[in-house]
Design an enzyme around this catalytic site. Structure first.
Site, short mmCIF file in Angstrom:
data_model
loop_
_atom_site.label_atom_id
_atom_site.label_comp_id
_atom_site.label_asym_id
_atom_site.label_seq_id
_atom_site.Cartn_x
_atom_site.Cartn_y
_atom_site.Cartn_z
CB SER A 210 -0.92 -0.04 1.13
OG SER A 210 -1.81 -1.07 1.15
CG HIS A 265 -1.55 3.92 3.63
ND1 HIS A 265 -3.09 4.03 3.99
CD2 HIS A 265 -0.93 2.79 3.24
CE1 HIS A 265 -3.11 2.38 3.99
NE2 HIS A 265 -2.03 1.61 3.55
#
Length: 291
Positions: A210, A265
């Protein structure tokens, strides 16, 4: 056919004509002396087609983009649809992630600890000072791979499927347009920064692509403003940033999705933006592998 526009003979309208075909606009371009003439089957198309033609002729970047799309084997009907041979590096990353997920039993067995940024069964990592000390010892022991291998750890099949789809869609465009060396550089820098931030804030119990996906998204979005070449809906960036913000709240745990690697992230997205600013915009032809 309805005659709608006369254009000078020197103008290259091949790309524009192909684009019209892909939009389902019936037309013909003929030569008359020193000019070209655009004809349309349906006169109702005249205004939007003339507007598009004016932009095509007056905006070099748009003209380059249209010509690139209609002539590229990775665009089908104007949409980005690469095959594995167009992005073998991205495909390899996805395959490694799937294989690692299988052999680590989604991060549940001992093998997973060899791929985490430090071995959580060996070092204390409850405080920031302990985490810094553990990472320093790990790296001094030569276990440099641990800065990258958390990317390939996933703890659910839904997680890796989502990351694989996003990585394929965006990463394949970087590999095609900017080259494999640029993609490798992005992967390495984004991985180190996103994994490092996640570890320092929350410890070693995390994994997933991610952070890389967020880094690639940030790079594509900002670099696209300097030289249009990537294809993705603008709403994707808005959704991704909104989802990142939601991840810092208890909402995902309330939904039963568990705790997200929010710092990865954030670190990935910010590092992707930074690389889009720092790195020169690639001028190389697609699929040549240049940085």
């Amino acid at each position: 056919m309805y005659r709608v526009k006369q254009i000078e003979a020197e103008a290259d309208l091949a790309g524009f004509s192909q684009w019209l075909k892909e939009q389902g606009v019936e037309h013909r371009i003929t030569e008359e002396g020193d000019s070209q003439v655009l004809w349309l089957e349906n006169p109702d198309h005249a205004d939007p087609v003339l507007h598009a033609l004016e932009r095509f002729l007056s905006e070099p970047e748009l003209r380059e983009r249209v010509n690139e799309v209609v002539s590229s084997p990775v665009f089908v009907g104007g949409r980005w649809q690469p095959s594995p041979r167009h992005a073998p590096l991205v495909l390899a990353m996805i395959v490694i992630g799937v294989v690692v997920s299988f052999f680590t039993e989604l991060g549940q067995n001992r093998l997973a600890t060899y791929l985490m940024i430090i071995d959580p069964t060996v070092y204390n990592w409850g405080s920031m000072a302990e985490r810094i000390q553990a990472l320093s010892v790990t790296l001094s022991n030569g276990e440099i791979w641990r800065l990258l291998t958390p990317d390939f750890l996933h703890f659910s099949w839904a997680h890796i499927v989502f990351n694989a789809v996003m990585l394929w869609f965006l990463g394949s465009q970087i590999e095609w347009f900017d080259g494999r060396q640029r993609l490798l550089l992005l992967f390495a820098v984004v991985s180190v920064l996103s994994n490092g931030l996640q570890y320092l804030v929350s410890g070693p119990l995390f994994g997933g692509l991610s952070g890389v996906v967020y880094g690639i998204l940030g790079y594509c979005w900002l670099s696209q403003r300097r030289r249009p070449r990537f294809q993705f809906p603008p709403a994707l960036v808005t959704f991704a940033v909104a989802w990142m913000v939601v991840g810092f709240t208890p909402f995902t745990e309330m939904l039963g999705l568990g705790r997200m690697a929010n710092e990865a992230h954030l670190g990935g997205f910010l590092s992707g933006l930074a690389l889009a600013v720092i790195l020169p915009v690639s001028k190389k032809a697609p699929h040549q592998g240049g940085a």
